[in-house]
Design an enzyme around this catalytic site. Structure first.
Site, mmCIF file in Angstrom:
data_model
loop_
_atom_site.group_PDB
_atom_site.id
_atom_site.type_symbol
_atom_site.label_atom_id
_atom_site.label_comp_id
_atom_site.label_asym_id
_atom_site.label_seq_id
_atom_site.Cartn_x
_atom_site.Cartn_y
_atom_site.Cartn_z
ATOM 1 C CB ILE A 1 -0.756 0.010 1.219
ATOM 2 C CG1 ILE A 1 -1.679 -1.140 1.308
ATOM 3 C CG2 ILE A 1 -1.648 1.342 1.294
ATOM 4 C CD1 ILE A 1 -2.795 -1.423 0.139
ATOM 5 N NE ARG B 1 -4.294 -12.372 10.286
ATOM 6 C CZ ARG B 1 -5.492 -12.643 11.196
ATOM 7 N NH1 ARG B 1 -6.066 -11.605 11.643
ATOM 8 N NH2 ARG B 1 -5.694 -13.586 11.601
ATOM 9 C CD GLU B 2 -5.736 -3.435 8.386
ATOM 10 O OE1 GLU B 2 -5.549 -2.927 9.649
ATOM 11 O OE2 GLU B 2 -6.985 -3.397 8.063
ATOM 12 N NE ARG C 1 9.710 9.293 19.937
ATOM 13 C CZ ARG C 1 10.518 8.658 19.045
ATOM 14 N NH1 ARG C 1 10.601 8.788 17.996
ATOM 15 N NH2 ARG C 1 11.424 7.867 19.450
ATOM 16 C CB ALA D 1 15.604 4.381 20.881
ATOM 17 C CD GLU E 1 18.515 9.671 20.197
ATOM 18 O OE1 GLU E 1 18.233 9.267 21.338
ATOM 19 O OE2 GLU E 1 17.751 9.266 19.052
ATOM 20 N N PRO F 1 3.195 -6.934 17.968
ATOM 21 C CG PRO F 1 3.387 -8.617 19.178
ATOM 22 C CD PRO F 1 3.580 -7.217 19.270
ATOM 23 N N GLY F 2 0.908 -7.437 16.817
ATOM 24 C CA GLY F 2 -0.439 -7.599 16.214
ATOM 25 C C GLY F 2 -0.380 -6.827 14.801
ATOM 26 C CD GLU G 1 18.573 18.378 6.810
ATOM 27 O OE1 GLU G 1 17.928 19.499 6.186
ATOM 28 O OE2 GLU G 1 18.350 17.191 6.165
#
Lengths: 184, 184
Positions: free
Chosen positions: A14, A37-38, A64, A76, A96, A114-115, A140
Protein backbone atom coordinates in the site's frame (compact mmCIF):
# COMPACT_ATOMS: atom_id res chain seq x y z
CA UNK A 1 7.07 -22.72 16.15
CA UNK A 2 4.44 -22.10 13.55
CA UNK A 3 1.28 -23.18 15.27
CA UNK A 4 -1.83 -21.83 13.49
CA UNK A 5 0.29 -20.69 10.52
CA UNK A 6 -1.46 -18.42 8.02
CA UNK A 7 -0.43 -18.86 4.40
CA UNK A 8 -0.24 -15.78 2.21
CA UNK A 9 -2.65 -15.91 -0.73
CA UNK A 10 -1.83 -12.44 -2.06
CA UNK A 11 0.15 -9.43 -0.96
CA UNK A 12 -0.39 -5.77 -1.79
CA UNK A 13 2.10 -3.01 -1.00
CA UNK A 14 0.00 0.00 0.00
CA UNK A 15 2.81 2.39 0.94
CA UNK A 16 6.59 2.58 0.94
CA UNK A 17 7.84 5.33 3.20
CA UNK A 18 10.98 6.72 4.73
CA UNK A 19 10.48 4.83 8.00
CA UNK A 20 7.76 2.22 7.41
CA UNK A 21 6.07 0.28 4.63
CA UNK A 22 2.47 -0.89 4.75
CA UNK A 23 1.41 -4.21 3.24
CA UNK A 24 -2.00 -5.87 3.20
CA UNK A 25 -1.98 -9.63 2.83
CA UNK A 26 -4.85 -11.96 2.14
CA UNK A 27 -4.20 -15.07 4.22
CA UNK A 28 -5.63 -18.54 4.56
CA UNK A 29 -6.54 -19.22 8.19
CA UNK A 30 -6.00 -22.59 9.92
CA UNK A 31 -9.70 -23.45 9.34
CA UNK A 32 -9.39 -22.79 5.60
CA UNK A 33 -11.25 -19.47 5.62
CA UNK A 34 -9.56 -16.29 4.45
CA UNK A 35 -8.88 -12.97 6.12
CA UNK A 36 -6.78 -9.83 5.58
CA UNK A 37 -3.76 -8.84 7.66
CA UNK A 38 -2.53 -5.24 7.77
CA UNK A 39 1.24 -5.32 8.30
CA UNK A 40 3.65 -2.47 9.00
CA UNK A 41 7.24 -3.22 8.00
CA UNK A 42 9.91 -1.47 10.07
CA UNK A 43 13.72 -1.79 9.84
CA UNK A 44 14.06 -2.58 13.57
CA UNK A 45 15.68 -0.44 16.21
CA UNK A 46 17.96 -0.35 19.21
CA UNK A 47 17.43 1.30 22.58
CA UNK A 48 20.14 2.00 25.13
CA UNK A 49 20.06 2.35 28.93
CA UNK A 50 23.07 4.62 29.53
CA UNK A 51 24.25 4.56 33.17
CA UNK A 52 26.74 7.23 34.30
CA UNK A 53 29.57 6.69 36.83
CA UNK A 54 27.28 8.36 39.41
CA UNK A 55 24.57 5.77 38.71
CA UNK A 56 22.31 8.21 36.87
CA UNK A 57 20.31 7.28 33.79
CA UNK A 58 20.61 9.41 30.64
CA UNK A 59 17.24 10.09 29.02
CA UNK A 60 16.09 12.16 26.06
CA UNK A 61 12.94 14.21 25.70
CA UNK A 62 11.52 14.58 22.21
CA UNK A 63 8.27 15.42 20.47
CA UNK A 64 6.47 12.39 19.04
CA UNK A 65 4.14 13.43 16.24
CA UNK A 66 2.17 10.15 16.42
CA UNK A 67 1.25 11.05 20.03
CA UNK A 68 1.06 14.85 19.51
CA UNK A 69 3.14 15.33 22.64
CA UNK A 70 6.70 15.10 23.90
CA UNK A 71 7.75 12.15 26.02
CA UNK A 72 10.94 11.16 27.81
CA UNK A 73 12.64 7.99 26.56
CA UNK A 74 15.87 6.09 26.74
CA UNK A 75 18.01 6.89 23.66
CA UNK A 76 16.94 4.83 20.64
CA UNK A 77 17.23 4.71 16.91
CA UNK A 78 16.49 2.73 13.79
CA UNK A 79 18.84 0.16 12.31
CA UNK A 80 20.40 1.28 9.07
CA UNK A 81 20.45 -1.24 6.24
CA UNK A 82 22.93 -4.03 7.00
CA UNK A 83 24.03 -2.43 10.27
CA UNK A 84 24.74 -4.66 13.28
CA UNK A 85 22.54 -3.66 16.27
CA UNK A 86 25.63 -3.13 18.48
CA UNK A 87 26.96 -0.56 16.02
CA UNK A 88 23.58 1.18 15.87
CA UNK A 89 23.55 1.33 19.68
CA UNK A 90 27.03 2.90 19.89
CA UNK A 91 26.18 5.35 17.08
CA UNK A 92 22.77 6.38 18.45
CA UNK A 93 24.13 6.82 22.00
CA UNK A 94 26.77 9.19 20.68
CA UNK A 95 24.43 11.05 18.31
CA UNK A 96 21.62 11.55 20.82
CA UNK A 97 23.59 12.10 24.03
CA UNK A 98 27.20 12.98 23.07
CA UNK A 99 28.53 10.02 25.12
CA UNK A 100 30.78 7.11 24.20
CA UNK A 101 30.60 3.90 26.21
CA UNK A 102 33.30 1.40 27.23
CA UNK A 103 30.83 -1.42 27.89
CA UNK A 104 27.71 -2.36 25.95
CA UNK A 105 25.67 -5.35 27.16
CA UNK A 106 22.65 -6.83 25.37
CA UNK A 107 19.75 -7.14 27.81
CA UNK A 108 16.79 -8.36 25.74
CA UNK A 109 15.17 -8.00 22.32
CA UNK A 110 11.42 -7.78 21.82
CA UNK A 111 8.76 -7.01 19.23
CA UNK A 112 6.82 -3.89 20.13
CA UNK A 113 3.48 -4.44 18.36
CA UNK A 114 3.26 -8.01 17.04
CA UNK A 115 -0.42 -7.55 16.16
CA UNK A 116 0.36 -5.24 13.24
CA UNK A 117 4.11 -4.51 12.96
CA UNK A 118 7.42 -6.36 12.70
CA UNK A 119 9.39 -3.70 14.62
CA UNK A 120 11.94 -5.33 16.93
CA UNK A 121 13.89 -3.42 19.57
CA UNK A 122 17.28 -4.64 20.77
CA UNK A 123 17.85 -3.27 24.26
CA UNK A 124 21.37 -2.62 25.62
CA UNK A 125 22.94 -1.30 28.81
CA UNK A 126 25.80 1.15 28.23
CA UNK A 127 28.32 1.78 31.00
CA UNK A 128 31.76 3.34 31.29
CA UNK A 129 30.47 6.53 29.68
CA UNK A 130 32.75 9.34 28.56
CA UNK A 131 31.54 12.60 27.07
CA UNK A 132 32.84 12.77 23.53
CA UNK A 133 31.22 16.00 22.45
CA UNK A 134 28.91 18.65 23.81
CA UNK A 135 27.18 19.31 20.52
CA UNK A 136 24.79 16.51 19.56
CA UNK A 137 24.98 14.96 16.10
CA UNK A 138 21.26 14.65 15.46
CA UNK A 139 19.41 13.85 12.26
CA UNK A 140 18.13 16.88 10.39
CA UNK A 141 14.57 16.37 11.66
CA UNK A 142 15.51 15.30 15.19
CA UNK A 143 15.29 17.60 18.22
CA UNK A 144 16.03 16.19 21.66
CA UNK A 145 16.84 17.43 25.14
CA UNK A 146 19.22 15.27 27.14
CA UNK A 147 18.78 14.82 30.90
CA UNK A 148 20.43 12.76 33.64
CA UNK A 149 18.11 11.45 36.36
CA UNK A 150 18.34 9.18 39.37
CA UNK A 151 16.35 5.95 39.46
CA UNK A 152 13.93 7.56 41.92
CA UNK A 153 13.39 10.48 39.52
CA UNK A 154 12.87 8.07 36.62
CA UNK A 155 10.25 6.12 38.61
CA UNK A 156 8.50 9.43 39.32
CA UNK A 157 8.55 10.27 35.57
CA UNK A 158 6.78 6.94 34.92
CA UNK A 159 4.11 7.84 37.49
CA UNK A 160 3.65 11.28 35.89
CA UNK A 161 3.28 9.66 32.43
CA UNK A 162 6.23 11.67 31.10
CA UNK A 163 7.90 8.31 30.61
CA UNK A 164 5.10 6.60 28.73
CA UNK A 165 6.52 4.02 26.34
CA UNK A 166 7.13 0.29 26.61
CA UNK A 167 10.91 0.15 26.10
CA UNK A 168 11.61 2.89 28.66
CA UNK A 169 9.12 1.45 31.18
CA UNK A 170 10.83 -1.94 30.75
CA UNK A 171 14.25 -0.31 31.26
CA UNK A 172 13.22 1.51 34.45
CA UNK A 173 11.60 -1.64 35.84
CA UNK A 174 14.82 -3.55 35.05
CA UNK A 175 16.88 -1.01 37.02
CA UNK A 176 14.39 -1.16 39.91
CA UNK A 177 14.71 -4.94 40.04
CA UNK A 178 18.52 -4.73 39.87
CA UNK A 179 18.47 -2.29 42.81
CA UNK A 180 16.20 -4.57 44.87
CA UNK A 181 18.40 -7.63 44.16
CA UNK A 182 21.58 -5.70 45.07
CA UNK A 183 20.04 -4.51 48.34
CA UNK A 184 19.14 -8.00 49.52
CA UNK B 1 4.69 18.99 27.74
CA UNK B 2 5.11 20.01 24.11
CA UNK B 3 8.80 20.69 23.85
CA UNK B 4 9.96 20.78 20.21
CA UNK B 5 6.33 20.69 19.01
CA UNK B 6 5.83 20.03 15.31
CA UNK B 7 2.91 21.81 13.67
CA UNK B 8 0.96 19.98 10.99
CA UNK B 9 1.08 21.73 7.61
CA UNK B 10 -0.87 19.10 5.71
CA UNK B 11 -2.23 15.63 6.36
CA UNK B 12 -2.88 12.83 3.90
CA UNK B 13 -4.77 9.66 4.74
CA UNK B 14 -3.00 6.87 2.85
CA UNK B 15 -5.01 3.90 4.13
CA UNK B 16 -7.99 3.16 6.34
CA UNK B 17 -8.03 -0.46 7.43
CA UNK B 18 -9.78 -2.84 9.74
CA UNK B 19 -7.13 -2.49 12.46
CA UNK B 20 -4.96 0.50 11.54
CA UNK B 21 -5.00 3.68 9.50
CA UNK B 22 -1.93 5.25 7.91
CA UNK B 23 -1.51 9.00 7.69
CA UNK B 24 1.41 11.02 6.32
CA UNK B 25 1.74 14.53 7.71
CA UNK B 26 3.95 17.34 6.52
CA UNK B 27 5.17 19.11 9.65
CA UNK B 28 7.03 22.27 10.51
CA UNK B 29 10.04 21.45 12.68
CA UNK B 30 11.19 23.63 15.61
CA UNK B 31 13.86 25.22 13.37
CA UNK B 32 11.26 26.21 10.75
CA UNK B 33 12.22 23.52 8.23
CA UNK B 34 9.70 20.94 7.09
CA UNK B 35 9.64 17.15 7.19
CA UNK B 36 7.20 14.27 6.75
CA UNK B 37 5.94 12.02 9.52
CA UNK B 38 4.48 8.58 8.80
CA UNK B 39 1.86 7.83 11.44
CA UNK B 40 -0.05 4.63 12.16
CA UNK B 41 -3.35 5.16 13.97
CA UNK B 42 -4.45 2.30 16.20
CA UNK B 43 -7.51 2.09 18.49
CA UNK B 44 -5.40 1.14 21.54
CA UNK B 45 -5.41 -2.15 23.38
CA UNK B 46 -5.40 -3.87 26.73
CA UNK B 47 -3.22 -6.71 27.97
CA UNK B 48 -3.91 -8.83 31.01
CA UNK B 49 -1.62 -10.78 33.37
CA UNK B 50 -3.96 -13.54 34.62
CA UNK B 51 -2.68 -15.22 37.80
CA UNK B 52 -4.35 -18.46 38.90
CA UNK B 53 -4.98 -19.50 42.53
CA UNK B 54 -1.88 -21.75 42.19
CA UNK B 55 0.23 -18.73 41.19
CA UNK B 56 0.50 -19.75 37.55
CA UNK B 57 0.35 -17.29 34.66
CA UNK B 58 -2.11 -17.87 31.82
CA UNK B 59 -0.54 -17.27 28.40
CA UNK B 60 -1.77 -17.64 24.83
CA UNK B 61 0.16 -18.82 21.80
CA UNK B 62 -0.90 -17.44 18.44
CA UNK B 63 0.48 -16.93 14.94
CA UNK B 64 1.49 -13.35 14.21
CA UNK B 65 1.47 -12.71 10.47
CA UNK B 66 3.63 -9.56 10.83
CA UNK B 67 6.38 -11.77 12.30
CA UNK B 68 5.62 -14.90 10.21
CA UNK B 69 5.81 -17.00 13.36
CA UNK B 70 3.83 -17.88 16.44
CA UNK B 71 4.75 -16.33 19.78
CA UNK B 72 3.48 -16.73 23.33
CA UNK B 73 1.89 -13.63 24.87
CA UNK B 74 -0.24 -12.51 27.77
CA UNK B 75 -3.90 -12.24 26.64
CA UNK B 76 -4.55 -8.94 24.86
CA UNK B 77 -7.01 -7.26 22.56
CA UNK B 78 -8.01 -4.05 20.88
CA UNK B 79 -10.35 -1.49 22.41
CA UNK B 80 -13.69 -1.34 20.69
CA UNK B 81 -15.04 2.11 19.91
CA UNK B 82 -16.10 3.89 23.11
CA UNK B 83 -15.23 0.89 25.28
CA UNK B 84 -13.62 1.45 28.70
CA UNK B 85 -10.26 -0.37 28.95
CA UNK B 86 -11.42 -2.28 32.07
CA UNK B 87 -14.35 -3.71 30.10
CA UNK B 88 -12.06 -4.67 27.23
CA UNK B 89 -9.76 -6.42 29.69
CA UNK B 90 -12.60 -8.46 31.24
CA UNK B 91 -14.02 -9.29 27.79
CA UNK B 92 -10.68 -10.27 26.23
CA UNK B 93 -9.68 -12.40 29.23
CA UNK B 94 -12.91 -14.34 28.92
CA UNK B 95 -12.80 -14.61 25.11
CA UNK B 96 -9.15 -15.71 24.89
CA UNK B 97 -8.85 -17.89 28.01
CA UNK B 98 -12.39 -18.80 29.16
CA UNK B 99 -11.74 -17.26 32.61
CA UNK B 100 -13.61 -14.64 34.60
CA UNK B 101 -11.77 -12.62 37.24
CA UNK B 102 -12.85 -11.27 40.63
CA UNK B 103 -10.09 -8.66 40.79
CA UNK B 104 -8.66 -6.50 38.00
CA UNK B 105 -5.87 -4.04 38.87
CA UNK B 106 -4.37 -1.49 36.48
CA UNK B 107 -0.58 -1.81 36.50
CA UNK B 108 0.69 0.62 33.86
CA UNK B 109 -0.17 2.02 30.43
CA UNK B 110 2.43 2.63 27.74
CA UNK B 111 2.83 3.46 24.06
CA UNK B 112 4.41 0.59 22.16
CA UNK B 113 6.03 2.38 19.19
CA UNK B 114 5.97 6.15 19.70
CA UNK B 115 8.24 6.71 16.69
CA UNK B 116 5.53 5.77 14.22
CA UNK B 117 2.31 4.66 15.96
CA UNK B 118 -0.15 5.90 18.58
CA UNK B 119 -0.95 2.40 19.92
CA UNK B 120 -1.29 2.47 23.69
CA UNK B 121 -1.53 -0.67 25.83
CA UNK B 122 -3.28 -0.63 29.21
CA UNK B 123 -1.82 -3.44 31.31
CA UNK B 124 -3.85 -5.14 34.06
CA UNK B 125 -3.37 -7.93 36.58
CA UNK B 126 -6.34 -10.29 36.88
CA UNK B 127 -6.75 -12.44 39.99
CA UNK B 128 -9.51 -14.47 41.57
CA UNK B 129 -9.97 -16.43 38.35
CA UNK B 130 -12.87 -18.80 37.77
CA UNK B 131 -13.31 -20.87 34.64
CA UNK B 132 -16.50 -19.69 32.95
CA UNK B 133 -16.39 -21.85 29.85
CA UNK B 134 -14.16 -24.43 28.25
CA UNK B 135 -14.88 -23.34 24.70
CA UNK B 136 -13.18 -20.06 23.82
CA UNK B 137 -15.17 -17.22 22.30
CA UNK B 138 -12.59 -16.09 19.75
CA UNK B 139 -12.94 -13.73 16.83
CA UNK B 140 -13.54 -15.43 13.50
CA UNK B 141 -9.92 -14.97 12.42
CA UNK B 142 -8.35 -15.67 15.82
CA UNK B 143 -6.70 -18.99 16.73
CA UNK B 144 -5.00 -19.31 20.10
CA UNK B 145 -3.72 -22.05 22.39
CA UNK B 146 -4.04 -21.36 26.11
CA UNK B 147 -1.37 -22.51 28.57
CA UNK B 148 -0.68 -22.12 32.28
CA UNK B 149 2.97 -21.75 33.26
CA UNK B 150 4.97 -21.08 36.41
CA UNK B 151 7.08 -17.92 36.67
CA UNK B 152 10.22 -20.04 36.16
CA UNK B 153 8.73 -21.52 32.98
CA UNK B 154 7.77 -18.04 31.74
CA UNK B 155 11.32 -16.77 32.33
CA UNK B 156 12.61 -19.76 30.34
CA UNK B 157 10.17 -18.90 27.49
CA UNK B 158 11.68 -15.38 27.41
CA UNK B 159 15.19 -16.87 27.15
CA UNK B 160 14.04 -19.15 24.32
CA UNK B 161 12.48 -16.19 22.47
CA UNK B 162 9.07 -17.86 22.48
CA UNK B 163 7.98 -14.92 24.60
CA UNK B 164 9.31 -12.17 22.39
CA UNK B 165 7.16 -9.05 22.74
CA UNK B 166 7.43 -5.95 24.89
CA UNK B 167 4.18 -6.18 26.90
CA UNK B 168 4.76 -9.84 27.85
CA UNK B 169 8.45 -9.25 28.67
CA UNK B 170 7.37 -6.32 30.87
CA UNK B 171 4.75 -8.51 32.57
CA UNK B 172 7.20 -11.35 33.31
CA UNK B 173 9.79 -8.89 34.62
CA UNK B 174 7.10 -7.35 36.85
CA UNK B 175 6.28 -10.78 38.32
CA UNK B 176 10.00 -11.49 38.83
CA UNK B 177 10.41 -8.22 40.73
CA UNK B 178 7.30 -8.94 42.82
CA UNK B 179 8.73 -12.36 43.73
CA UNK B 180 12.09 -10.85 44.74
CA UNK B 181 10.41 -8.17 46.89
CA UNK B 182 8.16 -10.75 48.59
CA UNK B 183 11.16 -12.98 49.38
CA UNK B 184 13.11 -10.22 51.14
Amino acid sequence: MNKFEENTLSSQTIFQGRVIDLIVEEVQLPDGKTSNREIVKHPGAVAIIPITAEGKIILVEQFRKALERSIIEIPAGKLEKGEQPEHTAIRELEEETGYNCKSLTHLISFYTSPGFADEIIHLYIAEGLTKKQDKLDLDEDEFVEVMEVSLEEAVQLVKEQKIYDAKTAYAIQYLQMKRVVEQR
